[in-house]
Motif scaffolding. Structure first.
Motif, mmCIF file in Angstrom:
data_model
loop_
_atom_site.group_PDB
_atom_site.id
_atom_site.type_symbol
_atom_site.label_atom_id
_atom_site.label_comp_id
_atom_site.label_asym_id
_atom_site.label_seq_id
_atom_site.Cartn_x
_atom_site.Cartn_y
_atom_site.Cartn_z
ATOM 1 N N ILE A 90 0.836 -1.197 0.000
ATOM 2 C CA ILE A 90 0.000 0.000 0.000
ATOM 3 C C ILE A 90 0.873 1.250 0.000
ATOM 4 N N GLU A 91 1.845 1.265 0.912
ATOM 5 C CA GLU A 91 2.671 2.453 1.080
ATOM 6 C C GLU A 91 3.480 2.761 -0.181
ATOM 7 N N GLU A 92 4.000 1.721 -0.828
ATOM 8 C CA GLU A 92 4.791 1.954 -2.044
ATOM 9 C C GLU A 92 3.944 2.626 -3.119
ATOM 10 N N LYS A 93 2.723 2.125 -3.311
ATOM 11 C CA LYS A 93 1.840 2.714 -4.320
ATOM 12 C C LYS A 93 1.418 4.130 -3.924
ATOM 13 N N LEU A 94 1.118 4.340 -2.640
ATOM 14 C CA LEU A 94 0.684 5.667 -2.184
ATOM 15 C C LEU A 94 1.784 6.706 -2.382
ATOM 16 N N LYS A 95 3.014 6.344 -2.024
ATOM 17 C CA LYS A 95 4.129 7.294 -2.147
ATOM 18 C C LYS A 95 4.336 7.717 -3.586
ATOM 19 N N SER A 96 4.124 6.790 -4.523
ATOM 20 C CA SER A 96 4.305 7.121 -5.935
ATOM 21 C C SER A 96 3.256 8.118 -6.422
ATOM 22 N N ARG A 97 2.172 8.260 -5.641
ATOM 23 C CA ARG A 97 1.104 9.191 -6.011
ATOM 24 C C ARG A 97 0.993 10.357 -5.035
ATOM 25 N N GLY A 98 2.007 10.518 -4.145
ATOM 26 C CA GLY A 98 2.025 11.654 -3.233
ATOM 27 C C GLY A 98 1.116 11.534 -2.031
ATOM 28 N N TYR A 99 0.822 10.298 -1.621
ATOM 29 C CA TYR A 99 -0.046 10.057 -0.464
ATOM 30 C C TYR A 99 0.737 9.404 0.673
ATOM 31 N N ASN A 100 0.206 9.549 1.884
ATOM 32 C CA ASN A 100 0.777 8.916 3.069
ATOM 33 C C ASN A 100 -0.184 7.853 3.613
ATOM 34 N N LEU A 101 0.325 7.014 4.520
ATOM 35 C CA LEU A 101 -0.466 5.925 5.094
ATOM 36 C C LEU A 101 -0.506 6.037 6.617
ATOM 37 N N ILE A 102 -1.700 5.852 7.192
ATOM 38 C CA ILE A 102 -1.847 5.724 8.643
ATOM 39 C C ILE A 102 -2.405 4.331 8.924
ATOM 40 N N LEU A 103 -1.711 3.586 9.782
ATOM 41 C CA LEU A 103 -2.084 2.213 10.094
ATOM 42 C C LEU A 103 -2.638 2.114 11.506
ATOM 43 N N SER A 104 -3.730 1.350 11.680
ATOM 44 C CA SER A 104 -4.279 1.114 13.005
ATOM 45 C C SER A 104 -4.806 -0.312 13.085
ATOM 46 N N ASN A 105 -5.057 -0.793 14.301
ATOM 47 C CA ASN A 105 -5.402 -2.192 14.531
ATOM 48 C C ASN A 105 -6.718 -2.307 15.299
ATOM 49 N N SER A 106 -7.682 -3.023 14.716
ATOM 50 C CA SER A 106 -8.971 -3.232 15.393
ATOM 51 C C SER A 106 -8.903 -4.349 16.426
ATOM 52 N N LYS A 107 -7.849 -5.155 16.389
ATOM 53 C CA LYS A 107 -7.660 -6.288 17.305
ATOM 54 C C LYS A 107 -8.832 -7.270 17.254
ATOM 55 N N GLU A 108 -9.411 -7.423 16.068
ATOM 56 C CA GLU A 108 -10.556 -8.325 15.848
ATOM 57 C C GLU A 108 -11.758 -7.952 16.722
ATOM 58 N N ASP A 109 -11.859 -6.698 17.115
ATOM 59 C CA ASP A 109 -12.952 -6.199 17.949
ATOM 60 C C ASP A 109 -13.868 -5.317 17.091
ATOM 61 N N PRO A 110 -15.106 -5.752 16.823
ATOM 62 C CA PRO A 110 -16.011 -4.981 15.963
ATOM 63 C C PRO A 110 -16.249 -3.552 16.442
ATOM 64 N N GLU A 111 -16.393 -3.346 17.758
ATOM 65 C CA GLU A 111 -16.618 -1.997 18.287
ATOM 66 C C GLU A 111 -15.393 -1.120 18.106
ATOM 67 N N GLN A 112 -14.226 -1.706 18.357
ATOM 68 C CA GLN A 112 -12.978 -0.969 18.151
ATOM 69 C C GLN A 112 -12.843 -0.570 16.685
ATOM 70 N N GLU A 113 -13.232 -1.452 15.792
ATOM 71 C CA GLU A 113 -13.169 -1.151 14.363
ATOM 72 C C GLU A 113 -14.035 0.058 14.024
ATOM 73 N N LEU A 114 -15.257 0.097 14.545
ATOM 74 C CA LEU A 114 -16.160 1.220 14.273
ATOM 75 C C LEU A 114 -15.613 2.515 14.866
ATOM 76 N N ASN A 115 -15.011 2.432 16.039
ATOM 77 C CA ASN A 115 -14.410 3.625 16.650
ATOM 78 C C ASN A 115 -13.266 4.164 15.801
ATOM 79 N N LEU A 116 -12.473 3.248 15.242
ATOM 80 C CA LEU A 116 -11.363 3.668 14.380
ATOM 81 C C LEU A 116 -11.881 4.310 13.095
#
Length: 355
Positions: A90-116
């Protein structure tokens, strides 16, 4: 004098009996909504005298040149390297187009995923998601109306948008065929849970995925491929040779013990950490691989190459998943009206010395 309560988009959605996302689509005209639903929503908008919050809308209209990526890794999961390889793509493709990446982890928790997702709504231009929620409705109601999204690895019920998946059926089918060609007939299958489908027995393995009714869990596709490969080779399916458990080292150890007691001559293990536990038991019993038992594990990790003998594995194209997902999200941000793309990538059968 009592002030009137401010009407929220949620109030409109409830009265019109639609999702908040649908109301947003009607207001902004950025996604297709049927004329019937559009008329119903507009009627409620007028009745409630709803006025969009221009300040909130301006937040979302500000480009950040950043893409979010939510992964689902719990504490015992060994899939970190798989998702990190995806992130690299993802990051390699984004950088080639001038974009950055932010990564986060839901920890397999549906509520955490919605909060993120809520957090990402105003911080990124789009989201790549390996979903934990099994139904898209809750995700859809959380996503901001101008938000582009691409799914990877799994698909929730009701999702009809862009996605990049691996052809788990193809990889498993080829792996089971290889075991059979090598002379194994009593082939066991170990996996973590299957997830939800409308019917496991009626899963349409050779047809286009029906995204409005099936939660595509990769373990389910692998199980279906196992059964079809046996059938195509005229080997009877024996449910005693199939065991499901937790995605953990101990579960792999315990279930391998059970299968070997049933005198299987090979095992296909559809989960990496369970493969590790299974190998531990096999080594303790001083069973010889591949003479006493053949083994194929799903997904390729460094440890599979350095044990003795090296373990055969089904390799997923993790980096390419990331590249393709990034390409899809960037194209959709640039042109939201593009038709949705559905991509399934092939796996690679790495034959080493374990069968």
């Amino acid at each position: 004098m009592k002030r009137n309560k401010k009407v929220r988009i949620k109030d409109v959605a409830e009265k019109a009996e639609v999702s908040t996302a649908t109301v947003s689509h009607v207001i902004n005209g950025n996604k297709y909504v049927s004329e019937t639903i559009k008329s119903k929503v507009n009627k409620v908008l007028k009745e409630l005298n709803y006025h969009p919050n221009s300040a909130a809308r301006s937040l979302r209209s500000t480009k950040t040149n950043t893409i979010g990526f939510i992964i689902p890794i719990n504490s015992e999961d060994t899939a970190k390297s798989f998702f990190m390889s995806i992130a690299e793509g993802i990051e390699e493709k984004l950088k080639s187009r001038g974009y950055n990446l932010i990564l986060s982890n839901s920890k397999e928790d549906p509520e955490q995923e919605l909060n993120l997702i809520k957090m990402f709504n105003t911080k990124v231009d789009g989201l790549i998601l390996a979903p934990t929620n099994e139904n898209f409705k809750s995700i859809n109601e959380t996503i901001d109306h101008n938000f582009q999204i691409v799914m990877i690895d799994r698909l929730p019920v009701g999702y009809k948008g862009d996605y990049v998946l691996v052809d788990n059926f193809q990889g498993t089918y080829e792996g089971i065929n290889e075991l059979i060609k090598s002379g194994y007939k009593k082939i066991g299958f170990l996996s973590s849970g299957l997830g939800i489908t409308t019917s496991n027995d009626k899963f349409e393995v050779n047809k286009e995925l029906s995204n409005n009714r099936i939660y595509v869990n990769p373990n389910n596709e692998r199980f279906q491929a196992y059964k079809v490969a046996l059938s195509d080779n005229k080997i009877s399916y024996n449910p005693d040779y199939v065991l499901f458990g937790e995605s953990s080292f101990q579960s792999g150890y315990d279930l391998a013990k059970q299968l070997i007691s049933k005198e299987v001559d090979a095992i296909f293990i559809a989960n990496n950490i369970m493969t590790m536990g299974s190998i531990k038991f096999i080594q303790e019993q001083k069973l010889k691989i591949p003479d006493d038992i053949g083994i194929i594990g799903y997904d390729n990790y460094d440890w599979t190459e350095i044990i003795s003998p090296p373990l055969s594995a089904i390799k997923q194209p993790a980096f390419e998943i990331g590249v393709q997902a990034a390409e899809l999200i960037l194209n959709k941000i640039q042109k939201p009206t593009l038709d949705c793309q559905h991509i399934k990538l092939k796996t690679e059968n790495l034959k080493r010395s374990s069968y």
